[in-house]
Motif scaffolding. Structure first.
Motif: not given
Length: 529
Positions: A364-381
């Motif tokens: 859960v702690s790896t949830v993040a969004f990179d505003s520069n590249s537009g990548h939404f990082h989410l753990p595998v569900i």
């Protein structure tokens, strides 16, 4: 010390409240607690489901096949499995010649007070009944879960009723203390080391199969040293999924902004004298009058909507219905909590957002969004037929056992917010964020959409920061701004446009009629002239 009528049960008269037995039980309980279990070591960890959650989906919190522990042991609909539990208990007894259940019950007798203290709800069973329940259920549970230690899950997972029992085992009200399992295993294997090895292996295999997120387990030796820190099986899974994040880390962005706050404070002190001058009423009228005139010009409201409205929407992450008063009848009702204000996966995808799975062991702690590249990082569900029950009971356990921020609950609200339809599930599945073993994407979407209930509002720093960054990025895209502008002021104003079109058509028809009339009059004048 006590009168004879209280210490000798034979002298007491029949009464609805047996005073003598009550005194004997109280003295026995207090003596056992003081001698064996100091009060500071007793932890309440097995709770009943909050009413707000129980009302939303009762089947996910009520065992359907088997009862584990004292909460549901006397329900008639679960008596069918009692014979199976006794059969498993006899099997474990026959595997060792020295194993006798009476001896196991005697071993657990020293833990009776501690066992009762683990349950939040009062247990109206006598000591002997409770200990026999612990002995039978722990033996059944160990024998049932041994398949995960020997990696035979694939051959048994399709057996009728197996998944139903697994879901029952992971329910918050269907838990027994982990130290009871350790004590039973130690008695069966006659070794604490062997018992801990088997217990760690079983727990790892079970959680690896049922966890909705990929788990990165610590070394077995470290897990064995920490076994006393886990309350029960559901607590073990919760601590494997949700990392231990300190309160400071949850709101670390506030710490980062302290420097900016100091600079802002300095500027505020510098501009304070000027503020007193411009805050006067004459200055306010002089400064605001031109702006009021300009803002009322035609078309200016539409332009202000295009540039300002969505910037304000980006800062809003939660909607809650306002209430002016709370009545007594509202106490039992579920809280008025809606989904997060965040676009769906398909809307974000159209705006250029790309969903990226975090590292193979992301939590859960790896949830993040990179505003520069537009990548939404989410753990595998990982989704299967057991996931909904596991998720709901993890949320219920966190709400009952945690007084601080509800990290896992906030995460489920985030996923619930971005998944609205089967198209959203398909996009997440194609981009590697979601692995589904359900029948269809529609079923997965319905599962997440039904998990919007929570017991209370909560904020988690790093998750809320990711949500705000996504909203800010989405509303800042020009195609989104233009699309919403057209939707509001073009499609939303179709009645005005239709009226203007009708007026324009009427004017054109009128001009055509007048033109024909003047042409006819001119021809008529030429002929008569």
């Amino acid at each position: 010390m006590f009168p004879k009528k209280l210490t000798d049960p034979s002298t007491t008269q029949p009464h609805s409240f047996d005073e003598a037995r009550w005194v004997i039980n109280v003295r026995k309980s207090l003596d056992a607690e003081l001698e064996v279990h100091p009060l500071e070591e007793v932890t309440c960890s097995i709770f009943t489901v909050p009413k707000a959650l129980m009302c939303s989906h009762r089947d996910s919190y009520t065992p359907q096949r088997v009862s584990i522990g004292p909460y549901h042991c006397l329900k008639p609909e679960l008596h069918e499995m009692e014979r199976y539990k006794l059969m498993i208990a006899r099997k474990s007894r026959n595997q060792s010649k020295s194993f006798r259940f009476h001896d196991l019950v005697e071993k657990l007798q020293s833990l009776e007070v501690k066992v009762r203290a683990c349950y939040h709800k009062y247990i109206g069973l006598n000591d002997e009944t409770l200990l026999w329940i612990m002995a039978i259920d722990s033996s059944f549970l160990i024998e049932f879960l041994k398949i995960y230690s020997f990696r035979k899950v694939d051959t048994l997972i399709n057996r009728v009723g197996h998944n139903e029992i697994l879901r029952d085992v992971m329910m918050i009200e269907n838990q027994i203390p982990l130290f009871v399992l350790r004590k039973t295993l130690e008695f069966q294997l006659e070794s604490r080391e062997s018992a801990d090895d088997l217990l760690v292996s079983v727990l790892k295999g079970l959680c690896r199969d049922l966890s909705p997120l990929v788990i990165k387990f610590e070394d077995d030796e470290i897990l064995k040293e920490k076994l006393h820190e886990y309350n029960h099986i559901l607590d073990f899974l919760y601590q494997m999924i949700v990392p231990r994040i300190e309160e400071e880390e949850l709101y670390e962005e506030d710490e980062e902004n302290r420097g900016e706050n100091r600079a802002y404070k300095l500027l505020r002190e510098i501009k304070l004298p000027f503020k007193r001058v411009f805050a006067s009423r004459p200055a306010d009228v002089i400064l605001r009058l031109p702006w009021r005139v300009i803002s009322n010009l035609p078309g200016f409201i539409a332009l202000s909507y295009l540039f300002t409205r969505h910037e304000n929407e980006a800062t809003t992450t939660t909607r809650q219905e306002p209430s002016s008063s709370v009545s007594v009848f509202d106490i039992e009702k579920p809280p008025l909590v809606e989904e997060l204000t965040i676009p769906s996966v398909s809307e974000l995808h159209k705006a250029g957002v790309k969903f990226k799975p975090t590292t193979p062991n992301g939590n859960v702690s790896t949830v993040a969004f990179d505003s520069n590249s537009g990548h939404f990082h989410l753990p595998v569900i990982n989704l299967d037929i057991n996931t909904e029950t596991v998720l709901r009971n993890l949320v219920a356990y966190e709400a009952s056992n945690t007084s601080g921020p509800l990290v896992f609950t906030r995460y489920t609200e985030l996923i619930n917010g971005i998944i609205d339809s089967e198209e959203d599930v398909r996009l997440l599945r194609e981009q590697g964020v979601l692995v589904s073993r359900l029948k269809s994407d529609e079923e997965a979407a319905e599962m997440w959409n039904g998990m919007s209930k929570s017991v209370r509002l909560t904020r988690v720093g790093f998750l809320d920061k990711a949500i705000e960054d996504v909203n800010r990025y989405y509303t800042g895209r020009w195609k989104v701004r233009i699309g919403r502008f057209v939707e509001v002021y073009v499609y939303g104003s179709w009645k005005i446009l239709a009226f203007l079109g009708a007026v324009l058509l009427f004017m054109l028809v009128t001009l055509q009629v007048l033109s024909l009339l003047f042409s006819s009059l001119r021809l008529l004048g030429l002929r008569t002239g």
